[in-house]
Design a protein around this motif. Structure first.
Motif, PDB file in Angstrom:
ATOM      1  N   LEU A   1       0.826  -1.213   0.000  1.00 44.68           N
ATOM      2  CA  LEU A   1       0.000   0.000   0.000  1.00 44.68           C
ATOM      3  C   LEU A   1       0.859   1.262   0.000  1.00 44.68           C
ATOM      4  CD1 LEU A   1      -2.894  -1.019   2.399  1.00 44.68           C
ATOM      5  CD2 LEU A   1      -2.973  -0.759  -0.084  1.00 44.68           C
ATOM      6  N   LEU A   2       1.971   1.238   0.707  1.00 43.79           N
ATOM      7  CA  LEU A   2       2.884   2.379   0.707  1.00 43.79           C
ATOM      8  C   LEU A   2       3.432   2.620  -0.699  1.00 43.79           C
ATOM      9  CD1 LEU A   2       4.283   4.481   2.554  1.00 43.79           C
ATOM     10  CD2 LEU A   2       6.155   2.848   2.767  1.00 43.79           C
ATOM     11  N   LEU A   3       3.846   1.556  -1.362  1.00 37.65           N
ATOM     12  CA  LEU A   3       4.369   1.666  -2.720  1.00 37.65           C
ATOM     13  C   LEU A   3       3.286   2.129  -3.694  1.00 37.65           C
ATOM     14  CD1 LEU A   3       6.757   1.187  -4.669  1.00 37.65           C
ATOM     15  CD2 LEU A   3       5.887  -1.149  -4.947  1.00 37.65           C
ATOM     16  N   ALA A   4       2.085   1.559  -3.596  1.00 40.14           N
ATOM     17  CA  ALA A   4       0.999   1.927  -4.500  1.00 40.14           C
ATOM     18  C   ALA A   4       0.612   3.391  -4.325  1.00 40.14           C
ATOM     19  CB  ALA A   4      -0.213   1.028  -4.254  1.00 40.14           C
ATOM     20  N   ASN A   5       0.559   3.861  -3.087  1.00 37.63           N
ATOM     21  CA  ASN A   5       0.204   5.260  -2.847  1.00 37.63           C
ATOM     22  C   ASN A   5       1.305   6.209  -3.299  1.00 37.63           C
ATOM     23  OD1 ASN A   5      -2.503   5.496  -1.490  1.00 37.63           O
ATOM     24  ND2 ASN A   5      -1.569   3.889  -0.275  1.00 37.63           N
ATOM     25  N   ALA A   6       2.560   5.823  -3.102  1.00 36.87           N
ATOM     26  CA  ALA A   6       3.678   6.649  -3.580  1.00 36.87           C
ATOM     27  C   ALA A   6       3.664   6.744  -5.101  1.00 36.87           C
ATOM     28  CB  ALA A   6       5.005   6.082  -3.088  1.00 36.87           C
TER      29      ALA A   6
ATOM     30  N   THR B   1       3.027  10.167  -7.204  1.00 32.79           N
ATOM     31  CA  THR B   1       4.047  10.573  -8.163  1.00 32.79           C
ATOM     32  C   THR B   1       3.448  10.723  -9.556  1.00 32.79           C
ATOM     33  OG1 THR B   1       5.722   9.435  -6.859  1.00 32.79           O
ATOM     34  CG2 THR B   1       6.295   9.952  -9.136  1.00 32.79           C
ATOM     35  N   ALA B   2       2.573   9.802  -9.948  1.00 33.01           N
ATOM     36  CA  ALA B   2       1.942   9.891 -11.267  1.00 33.01           C
ATOM     37  C   ALA B   2       1.106  11.160 -11.387  1.00 33.01           C
ATOM     38  CB  ALA B   2       1.091   8.655 -11.521  1.00 33.01           C
ATOM     39  N   PHE B   3       0.359  11.502 -10.346  1.00 28.28           N
ATOM     40  CA  PHE B   3      -0.426  12.737 -10.365  1.00 28.28           C
ATOM     41  C   PHE B   3       0.492  13.955 -10.440  1.00 28.28           C
ATOM     42  CE2 PHE B   3      -4.113  10.313  -9.543  1.00 28.28           C
ATOM     43  CZ  PHE B   3      -5.223  11.132  -9.656  1.00 28.28           C
ATOM     44  N   ALA B   4       1.599  13.922  -9.702  1.00 32.14           N
ATOM     45  CA  ALA B   4       2.533  15.050  -9.711  1.00 32.14           C
ATOM     46  C   ALA B   4       3.174  15.205 -11.083  1.00 32.14           C
ATOM     47  CB  ALA B   4       3.605  14.853  -8.645  1.00 32.14           C
ATOM     48  N   VAL B   5       3.562  14.093 -11.707  1.00 33.54           N
ATOM     49  CA  VAL B   5       4.148  14.154 -13.050  1.00 33.54           C
ATOM     50  C   VAL B   5       3.122  14.662 -14.055  1.00 33.54           C
ATOM     51  CG1 VAL B   5       5.036  12.713 -14.939  1.00 33.54           C
ATOM     52  CG2 VAL B   5       5.916  12.409 -12.617  1.00 33.54           C
TER      53      VAL B   5
ATOM     54  N   ILE C   1      -6.310   3.497 -12.722  1.00 36.69           N
ATOM     55  CA  ILE C   1      -5.840   2.139 -12.423  1.00 36.69           C
ATOM     56  C   ILE C   1      -4.913   2.153 -11.212  1.00 36.69           C
ATOM     57  CG2 ILE C   1      -4.357   0.275 -13.281  1.00 36.69           C
ATOM     58  CD1 ILE C   1      -5.673   0.722 -16.029  1.00 36.69           C
ATOM     59  N   LEU C   2      -4.025   3.134 -11.158  1.00 32.92           N
ATOM     60  CA  LEU C   2      -3.133   3.239  -9.998  1.00 32.92           C
ATOM     61  C   LEU C   2      -3.931   3.442  -8.711  1.00 32.92           C
ATOM     62  CD1 LEU C   2      -0.196   5.396 -11.380  1.00 32.92           C
ATOM     63  CD2 LEU C   2      -0.081   3.044 -10.587  1.00 32.92           C
ATOM     64  N   ALA C   3      -4.959   4.266  -8.783  1.00 32.78           N
ATOM     65  CA  ALA C   3      -5.790   4.505  -7.603  1.00 32.78           C
ATOM     66  C   ALA C   3      -6.561   3.249  -7.221  1.00 32.78           C
ATOM     67  CB  ALA C   3      -6.754   5.655  -7.864  1.00 32.78           C
ATOM     68  N   THR C   4      -7.068   2.534  -8.207  1.00 33.99           N
ATOM     69  CA  THR C   4      -7.863   1.341  -7.947  1.00 33.99           C
ATOM     70  C   THR C   4      -7.023   0.218  -7.359  1.00 33.99           C
ATOM     71  OG1 THR C   4      -9.339   1.930  -9.756  1.00 33.99           O
ATOM     72  CG2 THR C   4      -9.416  -0.341  -9.013  1.00 33.99           C
ATOM     73  N   LEU C   5      -5.769   0.127  -7.747  1.00 31.47           N
ATOM     74  CA  LEU C   5      -4.906  -0.955  -7.270  1.00 31.47           C
ATOM     75  C   LEU C   5      -4.297  -0.681  -5.898  1.00 31.47           C
ATOM     76  CD1 LEU C   5      -3.134  -1.981 -10.577  1.00 31.47           C
ATOM     77  CD2 LEU C   5      -5.004  -3.130  -9.391  1.00 31.47           C
ATOM     78  N   GLY C   6      -4.853   0.260  -5.160  1.00 31.68           N
ATOM     79  CA  GLY C   6      -4.405   0.486  -3.790  1.00 31.68           C
ATOM     80  C   GLY C   6      -3.836   1.863  -3.535  1.00 31.68           C
TER      81      GLY C   6
ATOM     82  N   GLY D   1      -3.085   8.098  -1.934  1.00 32.60           N
ATOM     83  CA  GLY D   1      -2.071   8.925  -2.588  1.00 32.60           C
ATOM     84  C   GLY D   1      -2.667   9.756  -3.710  1.00 32.60           C
ATOM     85  N   ALA D   2      -3.598   9.165  -4.459  1.00 29.25           N
ATOM     86  CA  ALA D   2      -4.242   9.884  -5.556  1.00 29.25           C
ATOM     87  C   ALA D   2      -5.088  11.043  -5.024  1.00 29.25           C
ATOM     88  CB  ALA D   2      -5.098   8.933  -6.384  1.00 29.25           C
ATOM     89  N   LYS D   3      -5.879  10.790  -3.989  1.00 31.14           N
ATOM     90  CA  LYS D   3      -6.710  11.857  -3.418  1.00 31.14           C
ATOM     91  C   LYS D   3      -5.861  12.938  -2.762  1.00 31.14           C
ATOM     92  CE  LYS D   3     -10.570  12.207  -3.297  1.00 31.14           C
ATOM     93  NZ  LYS D   3     -11.451  12.934  -4.218  1.00 31.14           N
ATOM     94  N   LEU D   4      -4.787  12.530  -2.105  1.00 33.60           N
ATOM     95  CA  LEU D   4      -3.892  13.497  -1.491  1.00 33.60           C
ATOM     96  C   LEU D   4      -3.259  14.389  -2.555  1.00 33.60           C
ATOM     97  CD1 LEU D   4      -2.669  14.371   1.236  1.00 33.60           C
ATOM     98  CD2 LEU D   4      -0.807  12.771   0.790  1.00 33.60           C
ATOM     99  N   ALA D   5      -2.800  13.782  -3.645  1.00 36.77           N
ATOM    100  CA  ALA D   5      -2.205  14.555  -4.739  1.00 36.77           C
ATOM    101  C   ALA D   5      -3.243  15.448  -5.394  1.00 36.77           C
ATOM    102  CB  ALA D   5      -1.595  13.609  -5.771  1.00 36.77           C
ATOM    103  N   GLN D   6      -4.453  14.945  -5.543  1.00 37.08           N
ATOM    104  CA  GLN D   6      -5.513  15.738  -6.161  1.00 37.08           C
ATOM    105  C   GLN D   6      -5.767  17.009  -5.360  1.00 37.08           C
ATOM    106  OE1 GLN D   6      -9.474  14.018  -6.141  1.00 37.08           O
ATOM    107  NE2 GLN D   6      -9.929  14.892  -8.142  1.00 37.08           N
TER     108      GLN D   6
END
Length: 141
Positions: A22-27, A31-35, A54-59, A63-68
């Motif tokens: 989960l740590l890796l998936a959220n990181a 990162t994808a949102f930041a890029v 897909i990144l958000a769905t896979l755990g 991280g996706a919501k935080l980046a958003q």
């Protein structure tokens, strides 16, 4: 002592692996949102929304919501926002489905159990007596 707890096959090891995943998936999601935000600012080729979802769905939903929120990225794109919010339900839904498919629970058994439980809750038992009250104003029966 702690090495005995974190050996393959133990619950602690499984929890550690899950936490690492989960740590890796959220990181990765963050990162994808930041890029993608950086590419949007520079008018370069963007990361497809499908990949972000897909990144958000896979755990990586947190991280996706935080980046958003922190990067103010894809906050006005309403179909994307709704899909991102719904993506958090996919993995728990799949786990619940797998558990139900592995169990011997059927719809008939489920409805029968619910009916039995409801009858037990709402049945009036005349034989049950109320506990005796003690103190001022209580009369002996």
């Amino acid at each position: 002592m702690i090495t005995n707890l974190i050996t393959p096959g133990t619950t602690a090891f499984a929890a550690l692996c899950l936490a690492g995943y989960l740590l890796l998936a959220n990181a990765l999601a963050y990162t994808a949102f930041a890029v993608d935000k950086s590419r949007a600012i520079r008018a370069e080729r963007r990361i497809p929304e499908r990949s972000l979802l897909i990144l958000a769905t896979l755990g990586g939903w947190i991280g996706a919501k935080l980046a958003q929120h922190r990067l103010r990225h894809k906050t006005r794109k309403q179909p994307f926002g709704i899909l991102l919010n719904l993506s958090v339900l996919v993995i728990p839904g799949l786990i619940a489905t797998a558990i139900l498919l592995q169990s011997d629970l059927t719809w008939d058994k489920l409805t029968t159990q619910a009916g039995t439980t409801a009858q037990g809750l709402f049945a009036s038992s005349d034989s049950a007596t109320l506990p005796r009250r003690f103190g001022p104003g209580s009369a002996a029966p």
